[in-house]
Design a protein around this motif. Structure first.
Motif, PDB file in Angstrom:
ATOM      1  N   TYR A   1      12.236   9.136 -21.957  1.00  0.00           N
ATOM      2  CA  TYR A   1      11.165   9.712 -21.561  1.00  0.00           C
ATOM      3  C   TYR A   1      11.441   9.987 -19.853  1.00  0.00           C
ATOM      4  O   TYR A   1      12.126   9.388 -19.448  1.00  0.00           O
ATOM      5  N   ALA A   2      10.457  10.738 -19.414  1.00  0.00           N
ATOM      6  CA  ALA A   2      10.342  10.986 -17.973  1.00  0.00           C
ATOM      7  C   ALA A   2       8.833  11.264 -17.827  1.00  0.00           C
ATOM      8  O   ALA A   2       7.991  11.520 -18.720  1.00  0.00           O
TER       9      ALA A   2
ATOM     10  N   ALA B   1       5.895   5.468  -4.682  1.00  0.00           N
ATOM     11  CA  ALA B   1       6.204   4.020  -5.164  1.00  0.00           C
ATOM     12  C   ALA B   1       5.657   4.124  -6.577  1.00  0.00           C
ATOM     13  O   ALA B   1       6.171   3.379  -7.584  1.00  0.00           O
ATOM     14  N   GLU B   2       4.636   4.849  -6.936  1.00  0.00           N
ATOM     15  CA  GLU B   2       4.064   4.844  -8.155  1.00  0.00           C
ATOM     16  C   GLU B   2       5.219   5.347  -9.337  1.00  0.00           C
ATOM     17  O   GLU B   2       5.532   4.919 -10.369  1.00  0.00           O
ATOM     18  N   LEU B   3       5.751   6.410  -9.012  1.00  0.00           N
ATOM     19  CA  LEU B   3       6.740   6.900  -9.529  1.00  0.00           C
ATOM     20  C   LEU B   3       8.178   6.128  -9.852  1.00  0.00           C
ATOM     21  O   LEU B   3       8.608   5.929 -10.788  1.00  0.00           O
ATOM     22  N   ILE B   4       8.530   5.450  -8.754  1.00  0.00           N
ATOM     23  CA  ILE B   4       9.539   4.475  -8.910  1.00  0.00           C
ATOM     24  C   ILE B   4       9.268   3.215  -9.523  1.00  0.00           C
ATOM     25  O   ILE B   4      10.074   2.591 -10.218  1.00  0.00           O
ATOM     26  N   ALA B   5       8.047   2.810  -9.607  1.00  0.00           N
ATOM     27  CA  ALA B   5       7.419   1.738 -10.239  1.00  0.00           C
ATOM     28  C   ALA B   5       7.738   2.006 -11.822  1.00  0.00           C
ATOM     29  O   ALA B   5       8.494   1.078 -12.687  1.00  0.00           O
ATOM     30  N   MET B   6       7.362   3.431 -12.421  1.00  0.00           N
ATOM     31  CA  MET B   6       7.498   3.717 -13.834  1.00  0.00           C
ATOM     32  C   MET B   6       8.916   3.789 -14.050  1.00  0.00           C
ATOM     33  O   MET B   6       9.410   3.544 -15.045  1.00  0.00           O
ATOM     34  N   ALA B   7       9.791   4.022 -13.184  1.00  0.00           N
ATOM     35  CA  ALA B   7      11.301   4.460 -13.375  1.00  0.00           C
ATOM     36  C   ALA B   7      12.029   3.052 -13.692  1.00  0.00           C
ATOM     37  O   ALA B   7      13.340   3.328 -14.185  1.00  0.00           O
ATOM     38  N   GLN B   8      11.347   2.077 -13.701  1.00  0.00           N
ATOM     39  CA  GLN B   8      12.009   0.766 -13.815  1.00  0.00           C
ATOM     40  C   GLN B   8      12.181   0.556 -15.416  1.00  0.00           C
ATOM     41  O   GLN B   8      13.094  -0.339 -15.718  1.00  0.00           O
ATOM     42  N   HIS B   9      11.518   1.248 -16.118  1.00  0.00           N
ATOM     43  CA  HIS B   9      11.756   1.044 -17.443  1.00  0.00           C
ATOM     44  C   HIS B   9      12.903   1.508 -18.035  1.00  0.00           C
ATOM     45  O   HIS B   9      13.588   2.519 -17.512  1.00  0.00           O
TER      46      HIS B   9
ATOM     47  N   ALA C   1      20.175   7.438 -19.607  1.00  0.00           N
ATOM     48  CA  ALA C   1      20.181   7.683 -21.150  1.00  0.00           C
ATOM     49  C   ALA C   1      21.650   7.306 -21.565  1.00  0.00           C
ATOM     50  O   ALA C   1      21.661   6.311 -22.444  1.00  0.00           O
ATOM     51  N   ALA C   2      22.675   7.840 -20.980  1.00  0.00           N
ATOM     52  CA  ALA C   2      24.161   7.564 -21.317  1.00  0.00           C
ATOM     53  C   ALA C   2      24.280   6.091 -21.464  1.00  0.00           C
ATOM     54  O   ALA C   2      24.966   5.412 -22.213  1.00  0.00           O
ATOM     55  N   SER C   3      23.873   5.621 -20.288  1.00  0.00           N
ATOM     56  CA  SER C   3      24.404   4.058 -20.049  1.00  0.00           C
ATOM     57  C   SER C   3      23.313   3.303 -21.278  1.00  0.00           C
ATOM     58  O   SER C   3      23.982   2.270 -21.661  1.00  0.00           O
ATOM     59  N   PHE C   4      22.258   3.430 -21.387  1.00  0.00           N
ATOM     60  CA  PHE C   4      21.380   2.890 -22.358  1.00  0.00           C
ATOM     61  C   PHE C   4      22.088   2.942 -23.596  1.00  0.00           C
ATOM     62  O   PHE C   4      22.106   1.859 -24.449  1.00  0.00           O
ATOM     63  N   GLU C   5      22.342   4.021 -24.184  1.00  0.00           N
ATOM     64  CA  GLU C   5      23.008   4.299 -25.377  1.00  0.00           C
ATOM     65  C   GLU C   5      24.331   3.274 -25.213  1.00  0.00           C
ATOM     66  O   GLU C   5      24.718   3.096 -26.559  1.00  0.00           O
ATOM     67  N   ALA C   6      25.119   3.585 -24.414  1.00  0.00           N
ATOM     68  CA  ALA C   6      26.516   2.670 -24.399  1.00  0.00           C
ATOM     69  C   ALA C   6      26.254   1.474 -24.528  1.00  0.00           C
ATOM     70  O   ALA C   6      27.047   0.487 -25.265  1.00  0.00           O
ATOM     71  N   ALA C   7      25.366   0.983 -24.068  1.00  0.00           N
ATOM     72  CA  ALA C   7      24.916  -0.708 -24.277  1.00  0.00           C
ATOM     73  C   ALA C   7      24.362  -0.980 -25.409  1.00  0.00           C
ATOM     74  O   ALA C   7      23.931  -2.226 -25.659  1.00  0.00           O
ATOM     75  N   ALA C   8      23.617   0.007 -26.112  1.00  0.00           N
ATOM     76  CA  ALA C   8      22.765  -0.472 -27.282  1.00  0.00           C
ATOM     77  C   ALA C   8      23.797  -1.028 -28.613  1.00  0.00           C
ATOM     78  O   ALA C   8      24.981  -0.351 -28.493  1.00  0.00           O
TER      79      ALA C   8
END
Length: 268
Positions: free
Chosen positions: A63-64, A81-89, A261-268
Motif C-alpha cells: 500500500y501507499a 513528518a506524518e507521511l514519514i511516520a506512515m512509511a515505517q510500515h 516491495a521487492a525487498s519485502f518479498e525477497a525476505a518473506a
C-alpha cells in the motif's frame, strides 16, 4: 497457474466501497490471471488505517498513502513528518497519490501545489517512489517536478498517464516512470498509445486504477486487479513484443522502482 506470466497491478483502490466484502475473491481472481501483486492506494490520510489493514491481511497486497489533489482543499494538509511516520510500515511502499488536477478542481490549484511539494519532500526523505496524478495541469506539473528534482533527487511514477507528449518527455527525462491504465486499451486512444510507444520499455508500469477505467472487454463495468492482464496484453502490442516479454519487463521495472516491495518479498 505457474505457466501464466506474473504481472503487478501498480495502482488500485481496494478500500473503496465497490469492493466491500469481496477482497479474498478479488485477490484470488487476480492470482488466476497472473496478477500476483498489487499496490492499493490511500487517497485521504484519515483512511490510512483501513488501507493498511488490507495490506496486512493479504500477502499479495502492498500500500501507499497520500492526499489526492482533488481532496487537497477539503482534507487537512499532510505534513512530511506524518507521511514519514506512515512509511515505517513494512508494506508501505510509496508516497501518494498526490499531484495536480485542474479538470474539476482548478480553483484549489495553489493548495494542490503546496500538497504536492510536501509529498515530494516525504518521497525524497524516505527514498520511496512518488505516485503522481496529473490532469489538465501539464505545464505546472512539469515545472514543479523539474524544480523539486533539482532541489534533491526522488523517484516517481506518473500513474494512469494520459497527458501530453511534453509531460511524458519531461517525466522520462527526470528518470521517472509512466504507468499504463485501461485507457491505453480503448479503441480511440491511438494517440496515447503512440506516446507510450515512444517511451523506453524499461520505464513502463501497468495498473488498473480499479474500480475505475476497466479495459476492453470490461469497459463500463467495475475494474479489478485481474484486468491488469488485459491492459498489459494490449500494451505488449503497443510495444511490439510478446506478452511474456512485456510482463517480465514490467515486473523488473516495478522491482526497480518499488524497491521496498521487492525487498519485502525477497525476505518473506
Amino acid at each position: 497457474m505457474t505457466d501464466i506470466p506474473q504481472i503487478t497491478d501498480s495502482h488500485c483502490h481496494l478500500d473503496f466501497p465497490d469492493f466491500d466484502g469481496q477482497h479474498a475473491a478479488i485477490i484470488a481472481r487476480a492470482a488466476q490471471a497472473g496478477v500476483t501483486r498489487m499496490v492499493t492506494i490511500c487517497t485521504k490520510l484519515k483512511n490510512e488505517p483501513a488501507v493498511r489493514a488490507l495490506a496486512e491481511a493479504h500477502a499479495s497486497v502492498f500500500y501507499a498513502a497520500g492526499t489526492h489533489p482533488m481532496s487537497a482543499a477539503s482534507e487537512p494538509l499532510a505534513t512530511t513528518a506524518e507521511l514519514i511516520a506512515m512509511a515505517q510500515h513494512p508494506k508501505f511502499v510509496a508516497i501518494g497519490e498526490t499531484g495536480l488536477d485542474y479538470h474539476y478542481t482548478a480553483e484549489s490549484a495553489e493548495i494542490q501545489k503546496q500538497s504536492l511539494r510536501v509529498h515530494i519532500d516525504a518521497a525524497r526523505q524516505t527514498a520511496l517512489p512518488l505516485i503522481v496524478h496529473a490532469r489538465d495541469a501539464d505545464a505546472d506539473m512539469a515545472e514543479i517536478l523539474r524544480e523539486e528534482h533539482q532541489n534533491g533527487v526522488f523517484t516517481c511514477v506518473m500513474h494512469c498517464f494520459s497527458s501530453s507528449q511534453s509531460l511524458a518527455r519531461a517525466a522520462l527525462d527526470l528518470g521517472f516512470y509512466l504507468s499504463m491504465s485501461g485507457i491505453t486499451a480503448f479503441p480511440k486512444s491511438s494517440e496515447l498509445r503512440g506516446i507510450f510507444a515512444a517511451a523506453p520499455l524499461d520505464r513502463i508500469l501497468v495498473e488498473t486504477d480499479a474500480p475505475y477505467l476497466a479495459p476492453p472487454p470490461y469497459r463500463g463495468k467495475r475494474n479489478e486487479p485481474a484486468y491488469t492482464a488485459d491492459t498489459a496484453r494490449c500494451a505488449a502490442e503497443t510495444f511490439g513484443v510478446s506478452y511474456d516479454v512485456f510482463a517480465a519487463q514490467t515486473q523488473a521495472n516495478f522491482d526497480r522502482l518499488f524497491t521496498k516491495a521487492a525487498s519485502f518479498e525477497a525476505a518473506a
